[in-house]
Design a protein around this motif. Sequence first.
Motif, PDB file in Angstrom:
ATOM      1  N   UNK A  55       0.832  -1.147   0.027  1.00  0.00           N
ATOM      2  CA  UNK A  55       0.106  -0.049   0.048  1.00  0.00           C
ATOM      3  C   UNK A  55       0.813   1.232  -0.096  1.00  0.00           C
ATOM      4  N   UNK A  56       0.254   2.386  -0.390  1.00  0.00           N
ATOM      5  CA  UNK A  56       1.008   3.760  -0.477  1.00  0.00           C
ATOM      6  C   UNK A  56       0.963   4.084   1.045  1.00  0.00           C
ATOM      7  N   UNK A  65      -1.057  -3.635  -6.805  1.00  0.00           N
ATOM      8  CA  UNK A  65      -1.732  -4.256  -5.955  1.00  0.00           C
ATOM      9  C   UNK A  65      -3.119  -4.259  -6.269  1.00  0.00           C
ATOM     10  N   UNK A  66      -3.776  -2.951  -6.523  1.00  0.00           N
ATOM     11  CA  UNK A  66      -5.157  -2.892  -6.978  1.00  0.00           C
ATOM     12  C   UNK A  66      -5.399  -3.617  -8.244  1.00  0.00           C
ATOM     13  N   UNK A  67      -4.594  -3.761  -9.193  1.00  0.00           N
ATOM     14  CA  UNK A  67      -4.681  -4.546 -10.310  1.00  0.00           C
ATOM     15  C   UNK A  67      -4.734  -5.866 -10.120  1.00  0.00           C
ATOM     16  N   UNK A  68      -3.860  -6.615  -9.297  1.00  0.00           N
ATOM     17  CA  UNK A  68      -3.766  -7.815  -9.094  1.00  0.00           C
ATOM     18  C   UNK A  68      -4.891  -8.284  -8.090  1.00  0.00           C
TER      19      UNK A  68
END
Length: 272
Positions: A55-56, A65-68
């Motif tokens: 995460x940022x 991360x969001x894509x995965x």
Amino acid sequence: MPAGKPTKEFHEYLCDATNSHVSHQDYLVSPATTFLKYTIEAKSAIDLCIRKFPKKQNGQFTSDSLDSLQHLETATLPAIMGHFETYQKSLFAGMFDLTVYSTAFKLEPFIKKLNDGEVKIDLTRLSAYRNIGTSSVGHIVADSLNGWHSPEKVNKHFGAFGFNYQFYSADDIKRLKVLWQLRHSIVHTGGTLTLPDAQKVENLNSFGNRNIAFEKNFIYEVSRKFHPIIKRSTEGIGQAFKNTLLPNLPQDTINRIDTFFKVKSSIHVWLT
């Protein structure tokens, strides 16, 4: 082939499942409890990804991360719906096998109602083998039926038993139609909800021509919202069935029937 890369064929990647995985045998014993266990396992797998993916500094997922996570959530829904189909078929099959203990079940009306009488097996002959050993004539019947992806048709399948209980409510049907359409679009149209497919389900009408992606809590909500649906359907049809049982059945038979219709979850509060 680059050095160090695996060279095994696809089938050689099959391995032993961990002990947490549910099995087909589990569905034969208690379909509802087994299905809910799987939904929680799927939810927990996604939860682990949510906790562990990078995460940022502001707490938001990185783009990778969001894509995965979106890929994983999209891939998990068809697996859950596959288990849901197994739940439906196993409950139907087990009920058919257990009708040897029912005073109300009549085979000929059942055959006439089932799939509008269009079943391509000889049910009269197969019925003589109900509840014998570990084989299940009920599963042969269930596998011969179509429409397991349609909650309305599933209602008709269970209605053929004649126990006077509507398996899925109108609200259940609305939710299930959304999930089945999403599953269909993920599996058959490359994860795109086409405009014609979106128009088949009222709640999806405004989502046509879009790639399917879910917010991080989607699988959590799928597991949670399945709990009351499974509780109502299983316990409702189960009680209607048990109201017709023969008198003076052996206690081990009664226990087996009770276990078959039992609805248990490690997250008990979701059942209430």
